[in-house]
Design an enzyme around this catalytic site. Structure first.
Site, PDB file in Angstrom:
ATOM      1  N   ALA A   1       5.947  -4.103  -1.988  1.00 35.78           N
ATOM      2  CA  ALA A   1       6.444  -4.450  -3.209  1.00 35.78           C
ATOM      3  C   ALA A   1       6.612  -2.797  -3.831  1.00 35.78           C
ATOM      4  O   ALA A   1       7.732  -2.662  -4.430  1.00 35.78           O
ATOM      5  CB  ALA A   1       5.861  -5.131  -4.149  1.00 35.78           C
ATOM      6  N   ALA A   2       5.936  -1.882  -3.517  1.00 39.93           N
ATOM      7  CA  ALA A   2       5.907  -0.461  -3.922  1.00 39.93           C
ATOM      8  C   ALA A   2       7.318   0.066  -3.150  1.00 39.93           C
ATOM      9  O   ALA A   2       7.900   0.874  -3.777  1.00 39.93           O
ATOM     10  CB  ALA A   2       4.562   0.224  -3.560  1.00 39.93           C
TER      11      ALA A   2
ATOM     12  N   SER B   1       0.845  -1.327   0.060  1.00 36.54           N
ATOM     13  CA  SER B   1       0.060  -0.023  -0.040  1.00 36.54           C
ATOM     14  C   SER B   1       0.859   1.343  -0.108  1.00 36.54           C
ATOM     15  O   SER B   1       2.109   1.204  -0.083  1.00 36.54           O
ATOM     16  CB  SER B   1      -0.822   0.082   1.129  1.00 36.54           C
ATOM     17  OG  SER B   1      -0.060   0.086   2.311  1.00 36.54           O
TER      18      SER B   1
ATOM     19  N   TYR C   1      -2.828   1.022  -3.597  1.00 30.97           N
ATOM     20  CA  TYR C   1      -3.936   1.610  -2.860  1.00 30.97           C
ATOM     21  C   TYR C   1      -3.534   2.686  -1.822  1.00 30.97           C
ATOM     22  O   TYR C   1      -2.400   2.226  -1.192  1.00 30.97           O
ATOM     23  CB  TYR C   1      -4.988   0.608  -2.454  1.00 30.97           C
ATOM     24  CG  TYR C   1      -4.375  -0.441  -1.445  1.00 30.97           C
ATOM     25  CD1 TYR C   1      -4.731  -0.181  -0.118  1.00 30.97           C
ATOM     26  CD2 TYR C   1      -3.785  -1.607  -1.794  1.00 30.97           C
ATOM     27  CE1 TYR C   1      -4.141  -1.101   0.949  1.00 30.97           C
ATOM     28  CE2 TYR C   1      -3.271  -2.510  -0.990  1.00 30.97           C
ATOM     29  CZ  TYR C   1      -3.569  -2.283   0.363  1.00 30.97           C
ATOM     30  OH  TYR C   1      -2.854  -3.200   1.168  1.00 30.97           O
TER      31      TYR C   1
END
EC number: 4.1.1.11
Length: 126
Positions: free
Chosen positions: A74-75, A25, A58
């Site tokens: 992962a972001a 997120s 998100y």
């Protein structure tokens, strides 16, 4: 017919945290979410000004007043702390809605202070 339109944008936000081992997120100061009209769990696109990475995730609510922009999971691999990013939320609109629509644009400085808000992007000259 519906068009996908820009609804809200945080421009030149600085990444304050990159937490790889966290549920995916983007944690965003609740004041920023409110200013841009973005709600928790809404899909957002993120554009990294420093390296050109573009990705989707998100939004989740961050502590109000913290000026936090935290890329999680992962972001966290897509930007480093200190990188300038653009966060955008889009939504479908009918032709009638498009005619009346103005996005909520929020501009931040290098310390993630809101320096101005707008509903229009200036005309780009050649």
């Amino acid at each position: 017919m519906q068009r996908i339109m820009l609804r809200g944008k945080l421009h030149q936000a600085r990444v304050t945290h990159a937490v790889l081992n966290y549920e995916g997120s983007c944690g965003i100061d609740q004041d920023f979410l409110d200013a841009a009209g973005i709600v928790e769990y809404e899909a957002i696109d993120i554009y990294n000004i420093e390296n050109g990475e573009r990705f989707s995730t998100y939004a989740i609510s961050g502590e109000r007043g913290s000026r936090m922009i935290s890329l999680n999971g992962a972001a966290a691999r897509k930007a480093a702390v200190g990188d300038r990013i653009i966060i955008c939320a889009y939504g479908p609109m009918t032709e009638d809605e498009v005619a009346q629509h103005k996005p909520r644009l929020v501009y931040l400085d290098a310390q993630n202070n809101i320096v101005r808000t707008s509903k229009d992007i200036p005309l780009q000259l050649a």
